[in-house]
Design a protein around this motif. Structure first.
Motif, PDB file in Angstrom:
ATOM      1  N   VAL A 139      18.612  70.683  -2.942  1.00  0.00           N
ATOM      2  CA  VAL A 139      19.152  71.561  -3.973  1.00  0.00           C
ATOM      3  C   VAL A 139      18.220  71.537  -5.176  1.00  0.00           C
ATOM      4  O   VAL A 139      17.966  70.487  -5.759  1.00  0.00           O
ATOM      5  CB  VAL A 139      20.576  71.124  -4.398  1.00  0.00           C
ATOM      6  CG1 VAL A 139      21.160  72.128  -5.393  1.00  0.00           C
ATOM      7  CG2 VAL A 139      21.483  71.002  -3.179  1.00  0.00           C
ATOM      8  N   ALA A 140      17.707  72.696  -5.534  1.00  0.00           N
ATOM      9  CA  ALA A 140      16.825  72.820  -6.694  1.00  0.00           C
ATOM     10  C   ALA A 140      17.650  72.677  -7.977  1.00  0.00           C
ATOM     11  O   ALA A 140      18.884  72.807  -7.959  1.00  0.00           O
ATOM     12  CB  ALA A 140      16.112  74.167  -6.668  1.00  0.00           C
ATOM     13  N   PRO A 141      17.003  72.389  -9.113  1.00  0.00           N
ATOM     14  CA  PRO A 141      17.745  72.248 -10.375  1.00  0.00           C
ATOM     15  C   PRO A 141      18.607  73.451 -10.735  1.00  0.00           C
ATOM     16  O   PRO A 141      19.640  73.303 -11.391  1.00  0.00           O
ATOM     17  CB  PRO A 141      16.626  72.044 -11.409  1.00  0.00           C
ATOM     18  CG  PRO A 141      15.517  71.410 -10.628  1.00  0.00           C
ATOM     19  CD  PRO A 141      15.571  72.052  -9.281  1.00  0.00           C
ATOM     20  N   ASP A 142      18.213  74.650 -10.285  1.00  0.00           N
ATOM     21  CA  ASP A 142      19.014  75.842 -10.608  1.00  0.00           C
ATOM     22  C   ASP A 142      20.109  76.096  -9.583  1.00  0.00           C
ATOM     23  O   ASP A 142      20.812  77.103  -9.648  1.00  0.00           O
ATOM     24  CB  ASP A 142      18.120  77.079 -10.735  1.00  0.00           C
ATOM     25  CG  ASP A 142      17.505  77.511  -9.404  1.00  0.00           C
ATOM     26  OD1 ASP A 142      17.633  76.769  -8.411  1.00  0.00           O
ATOM     27  OD2 ASP A 142      16.900  78.603  -9.372  1.00  0.00           O
ATOM     28  N   GLY A 143      20.256  75.179  -8.614  1.00  0.00           N
ATOM     29  CA  GLY A 143      21.305  75.315  -7.613  1.00  0.00           C
ATOM     30  C   GLY A 143      20.880  76.040  -6.358  1.00  0.00           C
ATOM     31  O   GLY A 143      21.675  76.171  -5.414  1.00  0.00           O
ATOM     32  N   THR A 144      19.639  76.495  -6.308  1.00  0.00           N
ATOM     33  CA  THR A 144      19.145  77.176  -5.117  1.00  0.00           C
ATOM     34  C   THR A 144      19.040  76.197  -3.948  1.00  0.00           C
ATOM     35  O   THR A 144      18.571  75.075  -4.112  1.00  0.00           O
ATOM     36  CB  THR A 144      17.765  77.803  -5.386  1.00  0.00           C
ATOM     37  OG1 THR A 144      17.869  78.714  -6.483  1.00  0.00           O
ATOM     38  CG2 THR A 144      17.264  78.554  -4.164  1.00  0.00           C
ATOM     39  N   ILE A 145      19.483  76.636  -2.768  1.00  0.00           N
ATOM     40  CA  ILE A 145      19.414  75.803  -1.575  1.00  0.00           C
ATOM     41  C   ILE A 145      18.057  75.996  -0.912  1.00  0.00           C
ATOM     42  O   ILE A 145      17.637  77.125  -0.626  1.00  0.00           O
ATOM     43  CB  ILE A 145      20.529  76.164  -0.582  1.00  0.00           C
ATOM     44  CG1 ILE A 145      21.898  76.118  -1.278  1.00  0.00           C
ATOM     45  CG2 ILE A 145      20.512  75.203   0.612  1.00  0.00           C
ATOM     46  CD1 ILE A 145      22.255  74.779  -1.854  1.00  0.00           C
ATOM     47  N   GLU A 146      17.360  74.881  -0.656  1.00  0.00           N
ATOM     48  CA  GLU A 146      16.027  74.927  -0.076  1.00  0.00           C
ATOM     49  C   GLU A 146      15.976  74.049   1.174  1.00  0.00           C
ATOM     50  O   GLU A 146      16.818  73.167   1.363  1.00  0.00           O
ATOM     51  CB  GLU A 146      14.991  74.456  -1.106  1.00  0.00           C
ATOM     52  CG  GLU A 146      14.952  75.334  -2.352  1.00  0.00           C
ATOM     53  CD  GLU A 146      13.952  74.833  -3.380  1.00  0.00           C
ATOM     54  OE1 GLU A 146      13.505  73.672  -3.262  1.00  0.00           O
ATOM     55  OE2 GLU A 146      13.626  75.602  -4.310  1.00  0.00           O
ATOM     56  N   PRO A 147      14.980  74.270   2.047  1.00  0.00           N
ATOM     57  CA  PRO A 147      14.880  73.466   3.277  1.00  0.00           C
ATOM     58  C   PRO A 147      14.643  71.989   2.993  1.00  0.00           C
ATOM     59  O   PRO A 147      13.948  71.624   2.045  1.00  0.00           O
ATOM     60  CB  PRO A 147      13.667  74.084   3.992  1.00  0.00           C
ATOM     61  CG  PRO A 147      13.555  75.464   3.440  1.00  0.00           C
ATOM     62  CD  PRO A 147      13.994  75.359   2.011  1.00  0.00           C
TER      63      PRO A 147
ATOM     64  N   LEU B 224      15.311  68.591   5.918  1.00  0.00           N
ATOM     65  CA  LEU B 224      14.941  68.272   7.291  1.00  0.00           C
ATOM     66  C   LEU B 224      15.083  69.496   8.192  1.00  0.00           C
ATOM     67  O   LEU B 224      14.492  69.553   9.267  1.00  0.00           O
ATOM     68  CB  LEU B 224      15.814  67.131   7.828  1.00  0.00           C
ATOM     69  CG  LEU B 224      15.701  65.796   7.080  1.00  0.00           C
ATOM     70  CD1 LEU B 224      16.600  64.748   7.723  1.00  0.00           C
ATOM     71  CD2 LEU B 224      14.257  65.317   7.049  1.00  0.00           C
ATOM     72  N   ALA B 225      15.885  70.456   7.742  1.00  0.00           N
ATOM     73  CA  ALA B 225      16.028  71.715   8.479  1.00  0.00           C
ATOM     74  C   ALA B 225      15.054  72.743   7.922  1.00  0.00           C
ATOM     75  O   ALA B 225      14.921  72.882   6.705  1.00  0.00           O
ATOM     76  CB  ALA B 225      17.456  72.233   8.369  1.00  0.00           C
ATOM     77  N   SER B 226      14.382  73.447   8.799  1.00  0.00           N
ATOM     78  CA  SER B 226      13.444  74.487   8.363  1.00  0.00           C
ATOM     79  C   SER B 226      14.172  75.776   8.012  1.00  0.00           C
ATOM     80  O   SER B 226      13.708  76.547   7.184  1.00  0.00           O
ATOM     81  CB  SER B 226      12.413  74.747   9.465  1.00  0.00           C
ATOM     82  OG  SER B 226      13.061  75.153  10.669  1.00  0.00           O
ATOM     83  N   SER B 227      15.333  75.992   8.651  1.00  0.00           N
ATOM     84  CA  SER B 227      16.120  77.197   8.390  1.00  0.00           C
ATOM     85  C   SER B 227      17.542  76.975   8.874  1.00  0.00           C
ATOM     86  O   SER B 227      17.844  75.972   9.546  1.00  0.00           O
ATOM     87  CB  SER B 227      15.497  78.416   9.089  1.00  0.00           C
ATOM     88  OG  SER B 227      15.491  78.225  10.497  1.00  0.00           O
ATOM     89  N   TRP B 228      18.420  77.917   8.554  1.00  0.00           N
ATOM     90  CA  TRP B 228      19.814  77.810   8.978  1.00  0.00           C
ATOM     91  C   TRP B 228      20.435  79.191   9.030  1.00  0.00           C
ATOM     92  O   TRP B 228      19.948  80.146   8.436  1.00  0.00           O
ATOM     93  CB  TRP B 228      20.612  76.900   8.028  1.00  0.00           C
ATOM     94  CG  TRP B 228      20.489  77.285   6.588  1.00  0.00           C
ATOM     95  CD1 TRP B 228      21.226  78.213   5.891  1.00  0.00           C
ATOM     96  CD2 TRP B 228      19.536  76.758   5.660  1.00  0.00           C
ATOM     97  NE1 TRP B 228      20.790  78.296   4.602  1.00  0.00           N
ATOM     98  CE2 TRP B 228      19.756  77.413   4.423  1.00  0.00           C
ATOM     99  CE3 TRP B 228      18.524  75.798   5.747  1.00  0.00           C
ATOM    100  CZ2 TRP B 228      18.996  77.132   3.285  1.00  0.00           C
ATOM    101  CZ3 TRP B 228      17.768  75.529   4.631  1.00  0.00           C
ATOM    102  CH2 TRP B 228      18.003  76.187   3.415  1.00  0.00           C
ATOM    103  N   ASP B 229      21.554  79.267   9.740  1.00  0.00           N
ATOM    104  CA  ASP B 229      22.314  80.508   9.859  1.00  0.00           C
ATOM    105  C   ASP B 229      23.756  80.217   9.457  1.00  0.00           C
ATOM    106  O   ASP B 229      24.348  79.224   9.893  1.00  0.00           O
ATOM    107  CB  ASP B 229      22.282  81.037  11.298  1.00  0.00           C
ATOM    108  CG  ASP B 229      20.859  81.184  11.825  1.00  0.00           C
ATOM    109  OD1 ASP B 229      20.096  81.943  11.208  1.00  0.00           O
ATOM    110  OD2 ASP B 229      20.523  80.519  12.828  1.00  0.00           O
TER     111      ASP B 229
END
Length: 456
Positions: free
Chosen positions: A83-91, A93-98
């Motif tokens: 979780v970035a400081p602005d709340g953005t979800i980033e990869p 251990l997972a490269s991507s998700w659905d």
């Protein structure tokens, strides 16, 4: 005979110096040059020169192995997401998700070639969150699926919790070198870097700020983090030689004035708004706040007008009128009591002094824990990484210490939990902030400053 031997030794030394004097002088000067060059490089270029570094950091708090501060666990490993400081979800251990089934199903695709510090490869079999009421499926080595019974948008933040294989074997830049435990509480933990030059960090835990400050003065730690003041026993650590101080607002905590909304007087909205309008907006202990989120968050609504101290408006709110809910229903309380922790006493006293402008006598009472029965409580809460604050403000929330009930707020919080579209969530939480401030179940005061003090 002894005199002859002394003269012989003196003659030999003199002859050697005469023969190798230039070599000796050159070696001496070259040694001095190397010595001072190493000092210079160590001081200004230690971040790029592969020298081993050792530091001991003092922290305040009592932690067991399952509740270590994120400052430590984030060095040891990472979760499926970050979780970035602005709340953005980033990869992570997972490269991507659905996100499927309106937020009831989450499918994660793991990065390949990652290993824990014990050598074990990161696969779906090693993902061990063990959530209750969540069904897991692992269709292949690098895919894991979580099925929830209800839509839950904050789940992507939930799986940012660092994963470990056995013990503290993680996928971070550090590994646990040593851990000391007394009566199930961690007394110290030493981390060693796994990449690049070897860095050793030892964290020592202390029961109070005074204790960790004294440890710094005694040289037991080289750095202390997360303290709220820099003084101890009348001494200011900032004034000690070879000491560097860094001050930063802690955007993960919010010092807040909580109103008991079930109190006879404070159940009235105009009363709460009047008290809020009289509260100062400047506190030397931190950065001014007026919303329940971090100003770094993408959900922080900058379009909302900041709270201002307006005593004239507060008095106007309390004047009986045909439009005021105070008319014929409620008398102004002659006294109010603010309960707070000793560290916030001065803040509570400044608020009590401000409320005198409304003719309300306010007393300040120290407490050591969250009171079960109160009128006004001055404390703090941890701002979650996700904008969801259901537990604190929903009428059925387990942490609803204000006994606040508002059907509109309840609906917004429920909708925010179930909505996975980021733009729609942003709109929902914009409304949540707006209507929460209009109802004033609490007053958000400031993000507390914290100090990091270290030896140069």
């Amino acid at each position: 005979m002894a005199v002859i031997r002394k003269r012989l030794i003196f003659w030999l030394i003199k002859a050697y110096i005469k023969k190798a004097g230039k070599t000796i002088l050159f070696s001496f000067l070259f040694g001095l040059f190397i010595f001072f060059a190493l000092l210079f490089i160590g001081k200004y270029y230690s971040h790029i020169v592969p020298f081993s570094r050792t530091e001991t950091i003092g922290l305040v708090g009592a932690y067991d192995q399952d509740s270590l501060p994120t400052e430590i666990t984030d060095k040891l490993s990472t979760g499926l997401t970050t979780v970035a400081p602005d709340g953005t979800i980033e990869p992570g251990l997972a490269s991507s998700w659905d996100v499927l089934d309106n937020g009831k199903t989450y499918r994660f695709h793991l990065k390949k070639g990652l290993h824990f510090t014990d050598g074990q490869e990161v696969t779906s079999a090693t993902v061990n969150y063990n959530f209750s009421d969540v069904t897991e499926e692992k269709p292949d080595k690098y895919t894991i699926i979580f099925k929830l019974s209800d839509s839950y948008a904050p789940f992507l933040v939930t799986v940012s919790r660092p994963l470990f294989d056995r013990g503290f074997s993680g996928v971070g830049n550090y590994r646990v070198e040593k851990i000391t435990i007394t009566s199930s509480f961690v007394q110290s933990i030493t981390l060693a870097s796994t990449k690049g030059p070897e860095n050793i960090i030892t964290y020592e835990f202390f029961p109070s700020e005074d204790a960790v400050k004294l440890a710094y003065l005694l040289g037991e730690v080289t750095e202390i983090e997360g303290i709220t003041t820099t003084t101890v026993n009348g001494m200011d650590l900032q004034k000690f030689p070879n000491t560097t101080t860094v001050t930063t607002p802690d955007y993960t905590q919010l010092v807040t004035l909580f109103f008991n909304n079930s109190d006879e007087a404070l159940s009235n909205k105009e009363m709460r708004l009047a008290l809020m309008s009289t509260v100062p907006t400047t506190f030397p202990q931190g950065k001014f706040a007026y919303l329940p989120y971090s100003p770094l968050s993408q959900y922080y609504d900058k379009n909302i007008t900041p709270r201002a101290q307006d005593i004239a408006y507060a008095k106007q709110l309390l004047e009986p009128s045909s439009t005021s809910s105070l008319s014929g229903q409620l008398k102004l309380p002659s006294t109010l009591t603010i309960q707070t922790f000793p560290k916030y006493r001065s803040v509570a006293q400044s608020i009590a002094n401000a409320w005198k402008n409304l003719g309300i006598k306010t007393t300040v009472q120290d407490v050591n824990g969250m009171p079960t029965n109160y009128q006004v409580f001055l404390g703090e809460f941890n701002i979650p990484q996700d904008p969801d604050q259901y537990t604190l403000w929903h009428s059925l929330g387990p942490n609803n210490i204000t006994h606040y009930k508002n059907l509109r707020i309840d609906d917004l919080l429920e909708e925010g939990r179930e909505t996975v579209d980021e733009n729609k969530r942003k709109s929902i939480y914009d409304d949540f902030q707006k209507y929460l401030l209009e109802d004033a179940p609490a007053v958000f005061l400031y993000y507390p400053d914290e100090y990091t003090i270290s030896k140069n």
